[in-house]
Design an enzyme around this catalytic site. Structure first.
Site, PDB file in Angstrom:
ATOM      1  CG  HIS A  95      -1.981   1.034   1.130  1.00  0.00           C
ATOM      2  ND1 HIS A  95      -1.742   2.344   1.489  1.00  0.00           N
ATOM      3  CD2 HIS A  95      -3.261   0.986   0.696  1.00  0.00           C
ATOM      4  CE1 HIS A  95      -2.846   3.051   1.280  1.00  0.00           C
ATOM      5  NE2 HIS A  95      -3.774   2.247   0.793  1.00  0.00           N
ATOM      6  CD  GLU A 143      -5.375   2.583  -3.013  1.00  0.00           C
ATOM      7  OE1 GLU A 143      -6.523   2.341  -2.663  1.00  0.00           O
ATOM      8  OE2 GLU A 143      -4.440   2.774  -2.216  1.00  0.00           O
TER       9      GLU A 143
HETATM   10  O1  G3P Z   1      -6.511   1.703   0.387  1.00  0.00           O
HETATM   11  C1  G3P Z   1      -7.465   2.634   0.023  1.00  0.00           C
HETATM   12  C2  G3P Z   1      -6.964   3.998   0.082  1.00  0.00           C
HETATM   13  O2  G3P Z   1      -5.604   4.233   0.019  1.00  0.00           O
HETATM   14  C3  G3P Z   1      -7.789   5.026  -0.596  1.00  0.00           C
HETATM   15  O3  G3P Z   1      -8.073   5.903   0.418  1.00  0.00           O
HETATM   16  O4  G3P Z   1      -9.438   7.442   1.661  1.00  0.00           O
HETATM   17  O5  G3P Z   1      -8.915   7.890  -0.734  1.00  0.00           O
HETATM   18  O6  G3P Z   1     -10.493   6.063  -0.140  1.00  0.00           O
HETATM   19  P1  G3P Z   1      -9.309   6.877   0.275  1.00  0.00           P
END
Ligand code: G3P
Length: 224
Positions: A95, A143
């Site tokens: 992550h 992400e």
């Molecule tokens: O692992 C999920 C995360 O990093 C995304 O975070 O708060 O933008 O949904 P968020």
């Protein structure tokens, strides 16, 4: 269990809601919405909650990280076998908030597979998505770090990173599924991510920090 592929995984991170009664409430909401909608939802709570939540709820539970170590003389490491024995179904690896070297990703994926944990390798751009696919995890989760926790959806702010990651991953290994994450909070974001080729989403703050997680989760799955 290996045929279980959630469309939504909620990462509890280390938010104050990631443990104790708040974690229990989020898991309860996830189970309810999952049962009502038929859309499988996974949860990635803090380590201490893996055992209780996996006993109380019929949801796939993920660790947030495992180390690439086997049982033996290691101190302060997260052992994949122990996570599995605690009731976890899978694990996140790499992550953005728990970044590893490429060699460590390889070791963690290997350890997780040996422990029969489903693997979700997180990536931050298209090239790392391709690299992660080479390890044949169950999922690559793209992400963009700059959008994490902002509430600005990757599906609208950077749609190309989703579609290009999907293409890059499938070029390496067509069996690897792709999740999209960062700023996802509505059913509309989920729909867009899926239209861009993702198999589902990985999200955190939109659900974990919500006043009413059940309401947000119901909306999230409403357009799948
Ligand atoms: O692992 C999920 C995360 O990093 C995304 O975070 O708060 O933008 O949904 P968020």
């Amino acid at each position: 269990m290996s045929e279980i592929f959630p469309k939504v995984i909620v990462n509890f991170k280390t938010y104050k809601e990631s443990f104790g009664s708040s974690a229990h409430n989020i898991a309860k909401a996830a189970e309810m919405v999952s049962e009502q909608s038929g859309v499988l939802i996974g949860i990635a709570p803090g380590y201490m909650e893996i055992h209780p939540l996996s006993k109380h709820f019929s949801l796939p539970v993920y660790a947030q990280h495992v180390d690439g170590v086997t049982p033996g003389a290691h101190t302060g490491h997260i052992l994949a076998e122990a996570v599995r024995a605690a009731g976890a179904f899978g694990t996140l690896i790499n992550h953005s908030e728990r970044r590893l070297t490429l060699a460590d990703v390889a070791g963690a994926v290997d350890a997780a597979k040996k422990a029969h944990l489903q693997t979700v390798v997180c990536t931050n751009n298209i090239m790392t998505s391709a690299a992660a696919a080479a390890f044949s995890p169950d999922f690559v989760a793209i992400e963009p770090p700059e959008l994490i926790g902002t509430g600005v959806s990757v599906a609208t702010a950077d749609p190309a990173i989703i579609s290009n990651s999907v293409n890059a991953v499938k070029d390496i290994n067509s069996r690897v599924r792709v999740l999209a994450g960062a700023g996802i909070s509505t059913g509309e974001c989920v729909k867009k991510a899926i239209e861009l080729g993702a198999d589902g989403v990985l999200l955190a703050s939109g659900v974990v920090k919500a006043k009413n997680p059940e309401e947000v989760l119901s909306d999230l799955v409403s357009k799948i």
